[in-house]
Scaffold this active site. Structure first.
Site, PDB file in Angstrom:
ATOM      1  N   GLU A   1       9.914 -14.442 -18.854  1.00 27.92           N
ATOM      2  CA  GLU A   1       9.656 -13.025 -18.621  1.00 27.92           C
ATOM      3  C   GLU A   1       8.657 -12.467 -19.631  1.00 27.92           C
ATOM      4  O   GLU A   1       7.782 -11.665 -19.282  1.00 27.92           O
ATOM      5  CB  GLU A   1      10.975 -12.240 -18.677  1.00 27.92           C
ATOM      6  CG  GLU A   1      10.852 -10.745 -18.529  1.00 27.92           C
ATOM      7  CD  GLU A   1      10.293 -10.301 -17.184  1.00 27.92           C
ATOM      8  OE1 GLU A   1       9.961  -9.105 -17.057  1.00 27.92           O
ATOM      9  OE2 GLU A   1      10.170 -11.136 -16.254  1.00 27.92           O
TER      10      GLU A   1
ATOM     11  N   LYS B   1       3.515  -2.507  -7.148  1.00 30.20           N
ATOM     12  CA  LYS B   1       4.889  -2.423  -7.618  1.00 30.20           C
ATOM     13  C   LYS B   1       5.848  -3.202  -6.732  1.00 30.20           C
ATOM     14  O   LYS B   1       6.701  -3.935  -7.222  1.00 30.20           O
ATOM     15  CB  LYS B   1       5.314  -0.950  -7.682  1.00 30.20           C
ATOM     16  CG  LYS B   1       6.706  -0.738  -8.243  1.00 30.20           C
ATOM     17  CD  LYS B   1       6.773  -1.149  -9.702  1.00 30.20           C
ATOM     18  CE  LYS B   1       8.149  -0.964 -10.293  1.00 30.20           C
ATOM     19  NZ  LYS B   1       8.260  -1.591 -11.616  1.00 30.20           N
TER      20      LYS B   1
ATOM     21  N   GLU C   1       0.707 -10.035 -16.880  1.00 29.99           N
ATOM     22  CA  GLU C   1       0.555  -8.928 -15.937  1.00 29.99           C
ATOM     23  C   GLU C   1      -0.305  -7.806 -16.477  1.00 29.99           C
ATOM     24  O   GLU C   1      -1.140  -7.259 -15.750  1.00 29.99           O
ATOM     25  CB  GLU C   1       1.938  -8.362 -15.581  1.00 29.99           C
ATOM     26  CG  GLU C   1       2.753  -9.220 -14.637  1.00 29.99           C
ATOM     27  CD  GLU C   1       4.096  -8.616 -14.343  1.00 29.99           C
ATOM     28  OE1 GLU C   1       4.506  -8.654 -13.172  1.00 29.99           O
ATOM     29  OE2 GLU C   1       4.739  -8.086 -15.277  1.00 29.99           O
TER      30      GLU C   1
ATOM     31  N   ASN D   1       0.681   0.271   6.047  1.00 27.18           N
ATOM     32  CA  ASN D   1       1.171  -0.610   4.994  1.00 27.18           C
ATOM     33  C   ASN D   1       1.709  -1.848   5.677  1.00 27.18           C
ATOM     34  O   ASN D   1       2.542  -1.754   6.571  1.00 27.18           O
ATOM     35  CB  ASN D   1       2.275   0.090   4.199  1.00 27.18           C
ATOM     36  CG  ASN D   1       2.919  -0.815   3.169  1.00 27.18           C
ATOM     37  OD1 ASN D   1       2.332  -1.801   2.733  1.00 27.18           O
ATOM     38  ND2 ASN D   1       4.145  -0.487   2.784  1.00 27.18           N
ATOM     39  N   GLY D   2       1.227  -3.027   5.292  1.00 31.95           N
ATOM     40  CA  GLY D   2       1.713  -4.262   5.892  1.00 31.95           C
ATOM     41  C   GLY D   2       0.587  -5.125   6.417  1.00 31.95           C
ATOM     42  O   GLY D   2      -0.573  -4.970   6.017  1.00 31.95           O
TER      43      GLY D   2
ATOM     44  N   ARG E   1       1.591   1.416  -6.006  1.00 30.45           N
ATOM     45  CA  ARG E   1       1.728   0.504  -4.877  1.00 30.45           C
ATOM     46  C   ARG E   1       0.400  -0.132  -4.476  1.00 30.45           C
ATOM     47  O   ARG E   1       0.368  -1.013  -3.606  1.00 30.45           O
ATOM     48  CB  ARG E   1       2.327   1.239  -3.669  1.00 30.45           C
ATOM     49  CG  ARG E   1       3.743   1.713  -3.882  1.00 30.45           C
ATOM     50  CD  ARG E   1       4.264   2.418  -2.638  1.00 30.45           C
ATOM     51  NE  ARG E   1       4.412   1.481  -1.536  1.00 30.45           N
ATOM     52  CZ  ARG E   1       5.518   0.815  -1.263  1.00 30.45           C
ATOM     53  NH1 ARG E   1       6.578   0.961  -2.035  1.00 30.45           N
ATOM     54  NH2 ARG E   1       5.586   0.001  -0.236  1.00 30.45           N
TER      55      ARG E   1
ATOM     56  N   HIS F   1       6.929 -32.785 -24.477  1.00 32.86           N
ATOM     57  CA  HIS F   1       6.714 -33.621 -23.299  1.00 32.86           C
ATOM     58  C   HIS F   1       5.435 -33.239 -22.550  1.00 32.86           C
ATOM     59  O   HIS F   1       5.351 -33.419 -21.343  1.00 32.86           O
ATOM     60  CB  HIS F   1       7.926 -33.538 -22.367  1.00 32.86           C
ATOM     61  CG  HIS F   1       9.171 -34.076 -22.977  1.00 32.86           C
ATOM     62  ND1 HIS F   1       9.372 -35.428 -23.189  1.00 32.86           N
ATOM     63  CD2 HIS F   1      10.270 -33.443 -23.466  1.00 32.86           C
ATOM     64  CE1 HIS F   1      10.553 -35.609 -23.762  1.00 32.86           C
ATOM     65  NE2 HIS F   1      11.116 -34.417 -23.941  1.00 32.86           N
TER      66      HIS F   1
ATOM     67  N   CYS G   1       0.832  -1.188   0.000  1.00 28.54           N
ATOM     68  CA  CYS G   1       0.000   0.000   0.000  1.00 28.54           C
ATOM     69  C   CYS G   1       0.873   1.247   0.000  1.00 28.54           C
ATOM     70  O   CYS G   1       2.059   1.198   0.309  1.00 28.54           O
ATOM     71  CB  CYS G   1      -0.916   0.009   1.218  1.00 28.54           C
ATOM     72  SG  CYS G   1      -1.939  -1.474   1.366  1.00 28.54           S
TER      73      CYS G   1
ATOM     74  N   LYS H   1       5.120 -10.765 -18.549  1.00 31.64           N
ATOM     75  CA  LYS H   1       4.724  -9.414 -18.942  1.00 31.64           C
ATOM     76  C   LYS H   1       3.333  -9.417 -19.571  1.00 31.64           C
ATOM     77  O   LYS H   1       2.500  -8.556 -19.285  1.00 31.64           O
ATOM     78  CB  LYS H   1       5.738  -8.815 -19.926  1.00 31.64           C
ATOM     79  CG  LYS H   1       7.013  -8.359 -19.306  1.00 31.64           C
ATOM     80  CD  LYS H   1       6.800  -7.119 -18.450  1.00 31.64           C
ATOM     81  CE  LYS H   1       7.611  -7.093 -17.200  1.00 31.64           C
ATOM     82  NZ  LYS H   1       7.546  -8.162 -16.257  1.00 31.64           N
TER      83      LYS H   1
ATOM     84  N   TRP I   1      -3.703  -1.707  -1.495  1.00 33.30           N
ATOM     85  CA  TRP I   1      -3.692  -3.020  -2.142  1.00 33.30           C
ATOM     86  C   TRP I   1      -4.251  -3.985  -1.119  1.00 33.30           C
ATOM     87  O   TRP I   1      -3.659  -4.211  -0.065  1.00 33.30           O
ATOM     88  CB  TRP I   1      -2.276  -3.410  -2.556  1.00 33.30           C
ATOM     89  CG  TRP I   1      -2.205  -4.658  -3.376  1.00 33.30           C
ATOM     90  CD1 TRP I   1      -2.369  -4.780  -4.725  1.00 33.30           C
ATOM     91  CD2 TRP I   1      -1.916  -5.984  -2.898  1.00 33.30           C
ATOM     92  NE1 TRP I   1      -2.207  -6.080  -5.115  1.00 33.30           N
ATOM     93  CE2 TRP I   1      -1.937  -6.848  -4.014  1.00 33.30           C
ATOM     94  CE3 TRP I   1      -1.664  -6.515  -1.644  1.00 33.30           C
ATOM     95  CZ2 TRP I   1      -1.697  -8.209  -3.908  1.00 33.30           C
ATOM     96  CZ3 TRP I   1      -1.432  -7.873  -1.526  1.00 33.30           C
ATOM     97  CH2 TRP I   1      -1.452  -8.711  -2.656  1.00 33.30           C
TER      98      TRP I   1
END
Length: 628
Positions: A501, A623, A508, A100-101, A27, A524, A2, A505, A74
């Site tokens: 990656e 982020k 996301e 935050n947390g 955030r 396989h 947050c 991307k 968040w």
């Protein structure tokens, strides 16, 4: 995860709080709110969703209050609804808190507080904090600083990782903040002071900052800042000066921060080269390393093993780092998800270097993994003593205080939630480390080292070539995939992590299901996923596995999948294999990840933009992940 902001001074707080939250919205953006103190009352306004909804609520409101706190959320505990939005207040609505947390013992505290008459209005863990402070403040009226003391007593009962900011209508000239395992930084102005969970919120107002350490709290008044330990000991600390400026956190004409940051990558690579390479080194010199990372010889001495802990994109960078360290320096290397390493750590081995990779330097799982590794080695024999190294874009972060050695990735502020330039910067850090190790262990000749360095110096121009020649083409290509639901990315060797990656991307920011696989593993099992509706992106760079990747791509083509190749334009066999080619420059295979990731970033960006999605603030993401 947050975003927290706070202000006390001479200006209208609400405008500063809103602007600070705008800089921190990356955030978290499930909800937002601010609380100010005016005429002896706490005024709290909250809104579900993005910051614009809070801004609309405040439109036209005249609020001259000169102290306040703000938050963009968040969601962890409780759905992203307005009643769960911060700030939260006590029963009497005299105290407001943003956090935050995660408070791990909130259920126990909640029941205890309810038993003595406190009324709760949300599902969040945060709400216990204002109630707990209100309970502690009873009987402290004769204390010189009752609000500070009440917060100090309260934080000592909280378990978990948190950063908080507190205001009270009964103490309108104070702003109290505290930190435990979650980032919080103070800003210093002229007769005005700030706090924030990240420095971009402070840059428009001040460059004089002081990050709080774990177990510290501070009292901000118009007269100054006092810092204390959770035990109540007064500390003497001085701020430092940031070398950032407000322009660094603006879009500068780009539609999105992510696109701006993709285009900043040539400059980032140049900054890394300037920072890491020894300009006086040449192939005839053998006494001094060609790389200057500022790392002591003791970190490398008798090194037998390296383990890398990271999360998300940083984990992918670690996989490239593993390939480089093993192939260039010959040192066995493992890459672990930090969240898994914490609960199933590798067996202890002597002379082991542990590297934590985190863009923000605040990733909770990575910090916890490093702390655990440090503690489990600290009492052992000398050969087992902890050797810790951090790779981060924020050397002033918690990581910088936890480990004794840091490689700064020099990427500058990255606002887009999906990492781009910071990933490339992490790769550059691993190239520097691997070359340094290879030189010191004589795993490579000076001629080979010189060739690698010359190849690194060509990278900025090669990235610019891809951006200049391919972005418009990739934008047009993205039109074909606006309705696509699944993607497969393939790579081998050093480019397998780039396939991962690329898939990440796309997931996301476009919300398209995408998976990355080693190209040789398709047959396989995953090949069963393929049909005409599933495009396959393959990275095929000339080198050891070039022919193998093309062969694997043919297997996908035989299942009617559309094949997109990231490969040099003049490779005829590749041109004959792929339905669509995104050309990149010819480059040594060992250096190719820096170049091959660029088209995948652009493809993800333009598909998401074509779908009309919020590229910079994708749903459910933040982020930096500062909670477990």
């Amino acid at each position: 995860m947050c975003g927290i902001v706070g202000y006390i001074g001479t200006q209208a707080a609400s405008n500063i709080l809103l602007e600070g939250l705008r800089k921190l919205e990356y955030r978290g953006y499930d909800s937002a709110g601010i609380a100010t103190i005016l005429e002896g009352e706490v005024h709290c306004v909250r809104a579900k969703g993005k910051l614009i909804n809070l801004q609309d609520k405040l439109e036209g409101e005249v609020n001259p209050a000169q102290v306040g706190i703000g938050h963009t959320r968040w969601a962890t505990h409780g759905k992203p609804e307005e009643y769960n939005a911060h700030p939260h207040m006590d029963t009497a609505r005299r105290i407001a808190v943003v956090q935050n947390g995660i408070i791990e013992n909130y259920q126990k505290l909640r029941e205890e507080l309810k038993a003595v008459g406190h009324e709760f209005r949300s599902d969040t863990d945060t709400e216990v904090i204002p109630h707990l402070i209100a309970e502690k403040i009873k009987g402290l009226a004769t204390n010189d600083a009752p609000l500070l003391e009440a917060v100090r007593q309260a934080v000592n009962e909280l378990e978990g990782a948190f950063a908080i900011a507190v205001i009270s209508a009964d103490y309108p000239d104070e702003l109290i903040v505290a930190r435990q395992q979650a980032p919080l930084v103070l800003g210093f102005g002229q007769g005005e002071f700030y706090c924030a969970s990240d420095t971009p919120a402070l840059v428009p107002y001040t460059r004089a900052v002081l990050p709080l350490e774990n177990g510290e709290l501070a009292r901000l008044t118009p007269l100054g800042v006092e810092v204390y330990t959770f035990e109540g000991q007064r500390l003497r600390k001085a701020p430092r000066t940031l070398n950032w400026n407000p322009v660094m956190v603006e879009k500068q004409g780009f539609k999105h921060f992510m696109l701006k940051e993709i285009y900043e990558q040539p400059g980032v690579v140049r900054a890394c080269l300037e920072a890491y390479l020894n300009p006086e080194w040449n192939a005839t010199q053998t006494s001094e390393s060609p790389v200057r990372l500022g790392l002591p010889e003791t970190l490398y001495s008798n090194l037998q093993r390296i383990q890398i802990v990271a999360c998300g994109t940083s984990w992918h960078a670690g996989l490239v780092g593993k390939h480089l360290i093993e192939q260039l320096a010959g040192i066995p290397t493992q890459v672990q998800y930090a969240s898994e390493f914490r609960y199933s750590p590798t067996p202890l081995t002597p002379n082991t270097l542990t590297i934590g990779v985190t863009q923000s330097g605040e990733t909770a799982d990575t910090l916890a993994a490093l702390e655990m590794e440090k503690q489990r080695r600290i009492e052992l024999a000398e050969a087992f003593q902890p050797r810790l190294l951090g790779i981060t874009n924020r050397p002033e972060s918690s990581l910088g205080h936890l480990v004794p050695h840091i490689i700064d990735t020099h990427a500058g502020i990255e606002i887009g939630v999906a990492a781009t330039k910071t990933f490339v910067a992490q790769l550059m850090a691993f190239y520097g480390l691997a070359i340094d190790l290879a030189f010191r262990t004589q795993a490579l000749s000076t001629t080979q080292v010189a060739e690698l360095i010359e190849g690194l110096r060509q990278l900025p121009a090669q990235i610019e070539s891809v951006l200049e020649s391919q972005e418009r083409y990739i934008e047009q290509l993205a039109h074909d995939f606006a309705e696509t639901q699944d993607f497969i990315f393939l790579g081998r060797g050093i480019n397998f992590p780039i396939a991962l990656e690329g898939a990440l991307k796309l997931k996301e920011i476009s919300y398209i299901h995408a998976e990355g696989y080693p190209a040789g593993e398709m047959k396989h099992g995953p090949i069963a996923l393929l049909d005409a509706k599933v495009p396959v992106v393959a990275i095929a760079m000339p080198g050891l596995v070039f022919e193998k990747v093309l062969s694997n791509a043919q297997e996908a083509r035989a299942r009617d999948a559309r094949l997109i190749g990231v490969t040099p334009m003049d490779e005829q066999e590749a041109a004959d294999t792929f339905d669509t080619v995104i050309p990149v420059p010819h480059i040594d295979e060992i250096l190719s990840p820096i170049v091959t990731v660029i088209p995948l970033q652009l493809l993800s960006y333009h598909i998401a933009a074509r779908r009309g999605l919020d590229v910079d603030q994708p749903r459910n993401l933040a982020k930096s992940v500062t909670v477990e």
